[in-house]
Design an enzyme around this catalytic site. Structure first.
Site, short mmCIF file in Angstrom:
data_model
loop_
_atom_site.label_atom_id
_atom_site.label_comp_id
_atom_site.label_asym_id
_atom_site.label_seq_id
_atom_site.Cartn_x
_atom_site.Cartn_y
_atom_site.Cartn_z
N ASN A 212 1.15 -1.63 -0.41
CA ASN A 212 -0.10 0.22 0.26
C ASN A 212 0.95 1.15 -0.14
OD1 ASN A 212 0.66 1.16 2.75
ND2 ASN A 212 0.00 -1.04 3.46
N GLY A 274 0.44 1.21 17.39
CA GLY A 274 -0.38 0.51 15.39
C GLY A 274 -0.17 1.95 14.52
N LYS A 290 7.26 -17.18 -10.84
CA LYS A 290 6.55 -16.18 -11.79
C LYS A 290 5.47 -16.66 -12.44
CE LYS A 290 7.06 -11.93 -13.92
NZ LYS A 290 7.61 -11.52 -15.03
N PRO A 308 -4.11 -11.76 10.54
CA PRO A 308 -4.54 -11.69 12.34
C PRO A 308 -4.79 -9.84 12.14
CG PRO A 308 -2.13 -12.18 11.75
CD PRO A 308 -3.04 -12.32 10.80
N ILE A 310 -3.02 -7.13 14.40
CA ILE A 310 -2.32 -6.76 15.46
C ILE A 310 -2.83 -5.65 16.34
CG2 ILE A 310 -0.22 -6.33 15.80
CD1 ILE A 310 0.42 -6.45 12.35
N PHE A 328 -3.85 3.44 14.71
CA PHE A 328 -4.36 4.56 13.97
C PHE A 328 -5.07 4.40 12.62
CE2 PHE A 328 -1.33 8.58 13.07
CZ PHE A 328 -0.69 8.51 14.32
N LYS A 342 -13.37 1.02 15.82
CA LYS A 342 -11.82 0.59 15.65
C LYS A 342 -11.98 0.85 17.20
CE LYS A 342 -8.38 0.18 12.87
NZ LYS A 342 -7.45 1.20 11.62
N LYS A 346 -11.20 -3.16 19.51
CA LYS A 346 -10.17 -3.10 18.95
C LYS A 346 -9.56 -2.97 20.32
CE LYS A 346 -9.75 -2.82 13.96
NZ LYS A 346 -8.97 -3.35 13.32
#
Ligand SMILES: Cc1cc2nc3c(=O)[nH]c(=O)nc-3n(C[C@H](O)[C@H](O)[C@H](O)COP(=O)(O)O)c2cc1C
Length: 401
Positions: A212, A274, A290, A308, A310, A328, A342, A346
């Site tokens: 990303n 995080g 490939k 998972p 974190i 974050f 969140k 979490k």
């Protein structure tokens, strides 16, 4: 005003194959303006010469206890106290055994018993020697006696085996020495902050993968600000091209699974942040070769499976949850709604929700951010990443103290 006194290290070099690396350590110390006085064991003289150690330290090299009897010479007691820190690198299994048991049968071991200064050891030995019950008992005793250990590290060994036992690199020992000689003072002194930063990379085949646009800039800015306040920062970083902030312990990982394992291996901590943009998904099967274009099909199907979480694994940890868990969120819309969800799901104490988009946040120096904690959300503020780092550091100071 008088110049500050020069800091001095008494460097004891033991008889291990890694002794040659300690010559680089002498050079690093001298370049930083630190005095380095060197002691070689008899075995060490088989690996490096007093001549090279003396030329690099620009000082007399000490090797024999009974050479110090001369009145004009510094006695062993004075020598053991002539430095701000005593460093043993490489610390052989033999030398650790001697200090753990109070033996003093040569100059190096006598100095180690006689010193009134902190002792730092950089062990180096064959992996089986390191894991031997006797060595591990000695390590435990030395830790209990307040000896600082740097390493050992895992890797290929001179003897051809692989495992724990390699001496830490001279740069790593040098950093540990500098941290010990110049203890940082700040509001987070002695607090351990564990954090993640950057993107993750999930391989699809040996060439391609899913990643990303996270640059790591925000996480690295936070790590730097926390370290400046004296925190012991462990930064678990995805692949980024940023220098390691001063005083921060950085561990590079690639995939979300590696990041998960590395975070859990570094608990306990006082706070966890995080910041990394962790991939939610990874390929169920990573192709060994490939993936070539096929003449028969215009489509390729890849099955992704969930990684998972974190942040949740730390926030909801039953035995080692840090006092403070911060996360974050990067969202393109509904900042407050997603941020609140969140926070709840979490087990986090606060979520820093960022508005992301094509030209927003990623690889930029500014961000639009909202803080959501038990007191509710703040308004969205446009801040530089350095300002965010300062705000978060102040938030952590107020919550931890
Ligand atoms: C080629 C060679 C390499 C060695 N490397 C190591 C080593 O890396 N670590 C270690 O603990 N002992 C090592 N040894 C054994 C030590 O030299 C030996 O235990 C010696 O008594 C250590 O003395 P010292 O602790 O006074 O320096 C090595 C020996 C040889 C011959």
């Amino acid at each position: 005003m008088a110049a500050p006194a020069q800091k001095r290290v008494l460097l004891i070099i033991g008889g291990g194959i890694a002794a040659y690396k300690s010559l680089s350590l002498i050079r690093l110390l001298r370049t930083a303006g630190i005095g380095a006085r060197v002691v070689l064991t008899d075995a060490a003289k088989e690996f490096v010469t007093p001549l090279s150690a003396g030329a690099l330290s620009n000082d007399k090299v000490y090797t024999d206890l009974f050479d110090l009897n001369d009145e004009a010479e510094m006695g062993h007691i004075a020598l053991s106290r002539s430095a701000d820190l005593v460093v043993v690198a490489p610390a052989t299994a033999n030398m650790m055994a001697k200090l753990a048991n109070g033996l003093a049968d040569d100059l190096a071991s006598t100095l180690l018993l006689a010193t009134d200064k902190r002792v730092m050891m950089a062990p180096a030995m064959n992996v089986r020697m390191w894991h031997h019950g006797a060595t591990q008992r000695n390590v435990a005793t030395l830790n209990g006696d307040g000896v600082l250990m740097v390493g050992p590290e895992e890797g290929d060994m001179a003897c051809g085996e692989f495992g724990l036992g390699r001496m830490a690199e001279p740069e790593t020992i040098f950093k540990a020495i500098m941290a010990e000689l110049n203890p940082r003072t700040g509001a987070l002194n002695g607090k351990h902050v564990l954090m993640t930063a950057g993107p993750t990379f999930e391989p699809l085949d040996p060439v391609r993968g899913i990643t990303n646009r996270s640059s790591g800039k925000q996480g690295y800015a936070i790590a730097e600000a926390l370290a400046a306040e004296g925190a012991n920062v462990t930064l678990i970083s995805g692949p980024v091209s940023l220098p390691t902030p001063e005083g921060v312990e950085r561990i590079d990982v690639r995939t979300a699974l590696e990041m998960f394992d590395t975070v859990h291996a570094h608990l306990p901590a006082d706070a966890f942040i995080g910041v990394a943009a962790v991939s939610d998904w990874r390929a169920q099967t990573v192709a060994a070769d490939k993936q070539k274009k096929s003449a028969n099909s215009d489509e390729l199907t890849i099955t992704l499976i969930k990684n998972p979480d974190i942040l949740a694994s730390v926030g909801l940890h039953t035995t080692m949850r840090p006092t403070l868990v911060l996360g974050f969120a990067a969202e393109t819309q509904n900042l407050e709604v997603y941020g609140k969800t969140k926070l709840r799901t979490k087990g986090a104490d606060a979520i820093f929700a960022n508005e992301v988009g094509d030209d927003k946040v990623f690889d930029q120096d500014t961000t639009n951010m909202m803080l959501i904690d038990a007191h509710g959300p703040t308004s969205v503020k446009r801040l530089t990443k350095a300002e965010v780092a300062q705000d978060i550091t102040q938030y952590i100071i107020s919550r931890l103290n």
